[in-house]
Design an enzyme around this catalytic site. Structure first.
Site, PDB file in Angstrom:
ATOM      1  CD1 TRP A  62     -37.690 -51.678   3.339  1.00  0.00           C
ATOM      2  CD2 TRP A  62     -36.952 -52.807   1.649  1.00  0.00           C
ATOM      3  NE1 TRP A  62     -38.789 -52.328   2.892  1.00  0.00           N
ATOM      4  CE2 TRP A  62     -38.596 -53.005   1.804  1.00  0.00           C
ATOM      5  CE3 TRP A  62     -36.401 -53.180   0.608  1.00  0.00           C
ATOM      6  CZ2 TRP A  62     -39.183 -54.015   1.158  1.00  0.00           C
ATOM      7  CZ3 TRP A  62     -37.205 -54.031  -0.393  1.00  0.00           C
ATOM      8  CH2 TRP A  62     -38.487 -54.621  -0.059  1.00  0.00           C
ATOM      9  CE  LYS A  92     -38.798 -56.429   4.818  1.00  0.00           C
ATOM     10  NZ  LYS A  92     -38.191 -57.657   4.883  1.00  0.00           N
ATOM     11  CB  THR A  95     -34.481 -73.786  -4.382  1.00  0.00           C
ATOM     12  OG1 THR A  95     -35.603 -74.062  -3.605  1.00  0.00           O
ATOM     13  CG2 THR A  95     -34.954 -73.472  -5.725  1.00  0.00           C
ATOM     14  CD  GLU A 125     -36.381 -70.022  -7.527  1.00  0.00           C
ATOM     15  OE1 GLU A 125     -35.050 -69.687  -7.852  1.00  0.00           O
ATOM     16  OE2 GLU A 125     -36.802 -70.402  -6.491  1.00  0.00           O
TER      17      GLU A 125
END
Lengths: 550, 550
Positions: B439, B434, B179, B324
């Site tokens: 959120w 946050k 990645t 992934e």
């Protein structure tokens, strides 16, 4: 340890439940048509799983069904394996002794049984020590007379609709199905979670039998028969609507379900579709407009069947599989090249068993152990391997040793492969006639002989021969009043023109009827033994008629 | 041990080679367009495998590529993993230090490198001890100046065209991709044979990106980028024609390949399709009639892009994935219900990241560790698991511990899920703000602010706040000559109308440009640190403006 997570059935149920809570699972039942949504189905499946836990079923235990196709049976499809237990679908058409054998062999803890099949199960179970520790749950709301069974609705009644489905290993046994072998004891095939997962994904490829959420899927093929060719799993993975035809559906029942539920994909053996065809040609008006595809398997799809449904806008898709393959092996889609071919060529191809699904590998081995050319002529035994092909029979090292070689399943099918890769079954290895180093297809000779007027039924078997190893002998049931001598002449002359000389049977014998097995198939074994006992072979074949073979 | 055979890539190659020997693999290259049939491709792939054996590559060894999309690169896709070795596709756009790091981390034995990338590789390798034991093969027929490398054609020249592909375990590592994390060292993701097999099958479902033998598949997404989203494998499983666009294709190159090769399915990031759109709207006449589907991933597909291609009969299919995930997670097909919806609703849905592919499971967890409702409003972190989702990072227990919890991959993506199950990315967990137990999506605020005239660029970051944990601060690049005070007023008033009060940034700061990472993404980390250092927060927010939150 690298690698992804386990391959299990759980995500398919989860996806349908979450993405398609309102999509329906419909069933014809004794009590009329039932309708549940996936949300309700998931709740009931969780209740079933909780009930199994409360009963004491543990991971690896076997739970059996003795049922037709309906929603409660479908509830066991996820409710049993998703807990880690193993679903054993019993074929209720088996003889009692086989049922006793497989219940004992599988060590089933519970059998879920349909009311209409309870009498049959009771007769198999009565006084049988194999059933001493088996409990019964009857698929309904009330007790029945035939057998001492808890009603299913009572069994799951007080259970919670939530279940914390466990993490299972890919190789956790999830299913079990016995082959209804024509000879010997039934052999069990275990389906692991991974095999069922793999089969579902392979079925969903364009090269398989793909389904979408707009589909309405009706498996007519019994759910006790290799998981109804996996369709209950595949339809769930797709979020499709399910339609189950219930006990002993006749063509009128199927027609009503197709019309009223908007069935788009259905599947069954050819006689199912011949039955519907006859029902419609007899003058019953059936709206087939929703129906896109009919999957035909279990026996060859006749050309006439394909053509009749084509005329009505329904694609007959011929597929081939085996219990050992979970079951799908080949599907007779047209290749891109053939989509421009003339209709006859297309139907020829579509009548074959088809192209191998991605993920499998096969080879076809002739008597010398060599791979055959792909020319549509040469034939040999089909061997196959892949992630949804079993590697052994359940608790049968003897049978496994016979049927698996170097990791390949010996299918017992004799096939040709044509230039485009289409497989065609020509015989079973036990029936193919091995004569002088060549193989002769008994099926092809039978079909040729049955085409003659005056022949009601015919079968061809290989009988032992000193020089040629085996030689074909035809057994013919003549129609009433036929001149038998003339008929034999006609057949022999005709075959000589159509086939290599050594294919022509050494004798044509008349019999009153072809002996049949319990499931209605020709029992060649009986004829072979009977003929061998009569020691007729040497005497009956004039030496000059012996085949010329290289 | 029950269960089916291993899941490996081998059957896909075998099937294409046997069923579709004449179907083509086409590539744009420096030397013009090349054409091979699957038969020739299979021969060359076998020669490559034999050459790797002769070189000394053994099961489990790693072989790297440093290449664009072309046929030779595709030969390594089957030629390397089918021998039991592991294909490590290196992103040549990485900085030199990352290239050295991953070649060393992977312990690559050989790197196959394109002539046009040899200079870049040479600069990374020069004098680097990480490359001390690495050999190079250059993808061409002749040696090059930049690096000491065996020409590929010489490497495979004298090898036999048959190779006895071994039986491999499902969990044999087959691929490796790092990645390109914006922070820290690249993390490797190993793909086992089973993961690549599963991903291929899942891609082939109607809910994925299914391909048929009539398809012509052109992956524009680089083959060093998660196996070009698996398309070389999927297209082979389907027996489709492959078209590889070669090094640095521009819109004219893509247009020519689409027209001349009859491309039906292609895939790439939005800028690829925006580029083609611009090329056509600039007056270049391109025949897109063969093109059915364009897969867009890697970044959100703008509505306007979807609409423009719709007008030309090309379906833009939005997909989301991760390294992934091998990489596919969701695809934005329309559900059956939405197929009757009005066009605007459909495009709204198609602009989202889409519906989860069968076989995966996900959950979205809010800050309290609870699953969010599927209402299209609530958001939380996406966690996902399934057979083609990795369970760990390669040789990085530290990173693995952070990113995997109870068997779920923490994707780092913040998403909503709507009533129909469509996922939409709203932020990255590291960027989401946050504030007081809620959120706030930095991405949504950025988009809202960038919609104002007078704003050239904007980014919103969460900065530490004593009482609310974090508070949003907007950083705006103003257009020349704008009245900044008026602009701030306008933005603050507008946001107050559109969003809950506590979403409105505590400050709007002007900067000259948004700091960017090596790959051109906004580098919020820098801004966050810079702002925190200035300790402006408490001072800059009048207490009366503090958000009201429950």
């Amino acid at each position: 340890m690298p690698g992804g997570h386990s391959q299990t059935l759980r995500p398919f149920l989860w996806r349908a439940q979450r993405l398609y809570p309102d999509t329906e699972v419909v069933s014809r039942t004794h009590e009329g048509r039932t309708r549940h949504t996936y949300a309700e189905y998931a709740d009931r499946t969780a209740r079933l799983a909780n009930a199994l836990d409360e009963y004491g079923i543990e991971r690896g235990d076997r739970v059996a069904t003795f049922c037709w196709n309906h929603t409660r049976h479908f509830e066991t499809y996820f409710g049993v394996p998703n807990t880690g237990a193993q679903l054993h679908t019993i074929n209720p058409l088996l003889p009692d002794e086989h049922i006793r054998y497989i219940v004992d062999d599988a060590a089933d803890e519970i059998v879920f049984v349909d009311p209409s099949l309870a009498g049959k199960l009771a007769s198999a179970a009565e006084g049988a020590e194999e059933f001493a520790d088996v409990d019964f749950v009857v698929m309904g709301s009330s007790e029945i007379d035939e057998i001492d069974a808890t009603p299913y609705e009572a069994f799951i009644a007080d259970q919670p609709t939530e279940y914390d489905w466990p993490e299972l290993d890919s190789d956790q046994p999830a299913g079990l199905c016995y082959t209804s072998g024509t000879t010997g004891k039934p052999k069990g095939v275990e389906y692991t979670q991974s095999m069922l997962w793999s089969h579902t994904m392979a079925s969903q490829t364009p090269q398989g039998i793909p389904m979408e959420d707009s589909d309405v899927v009706m498996p007519v093929v019994p759910m006790f028969h290799v998981n109804a060719w996996g369709m209950p799993f595949t339809a769930t993975a797709a979020g499709a609507k399910h339609v189950y035809p219930g006990p002993s559906p006749d063509p009128a029942d199927l027609a009503a379900l197709i019309e009223e539920e908007g069935v788009t994909i259905s599947a069954g053996v050819p006689t199912v579709w011949l039955g519907l065809q006859e029902y419609i040609t007899a003058g019953n008006d059936v709206d087939l407009s929703s129906l896109d595809t009919v999957i035909v398997g279990g026996a060859a799809a006749p050309r006439s069947l394909i053509e009749w449904y084509d005329d009505r806008g329904v694609e007959v898709l011929h597929a081939w599989g085996m219990t050992e393959l979970s079951p799908i092996g080949t599907v007779s889609h047209l290749t891109a090249d053939l989509r421009d071919a003339d209709y006859d060529t297309q139907v020829d191809k579509r009548s074959k068993q088809g192209l191998v699904v991605p993920g499998l590998e096969f080879r076809v081995i002739d008597e010398d152990g060599e791979e055959i050319p792909w020319d549509g002529e040469a034939f040999g035994e089909l061997r196959i391997r892949g992630p949804w092909v079993t590697k052994e029979y359940f608790a049968r090292p003897d049978a496994s040793e016979e049927s698996f070689v170097d990791g390949w399943l010996k299918t017992g099918d004799v096939v040709t492969v044509d230039e485009d890769g289409y497989l065609q079954l020509v015989d079973r290895t036990k029936d193919v006639i091995k004569s002088g180093g060549e193989w002769i297809s008994s099926v092809e000779l039978e079909n040729a002989i049955m085409a003659y007027d005056g022949v009601s039924e015919a079968t061809v078997v290989g009988v032992p021969h000193e020089r040629w190893q085996e030689r074909p002998v035809a057994f013919v049931v003549a129609a009433d009043g036929v001149d038998r001598e003339a008929l034999v002449d006609e057949i022999e002359t005709g075959l000589r023109e159509e086939y290599p000389k050594w294919w022509v049977p050494d004798a044509v014998e008349f019999i009153d009827e072809v002996p049949k097995t319990a499931t209605g198939k020709f029992s060649k074994k009986d004829l072979r033994e009977q003929y061998a006992d009569q020691s007729l072979v040497e005497g009956s074949v004039p030496e000059s008629d012996a085949p010329e073979q290289e």
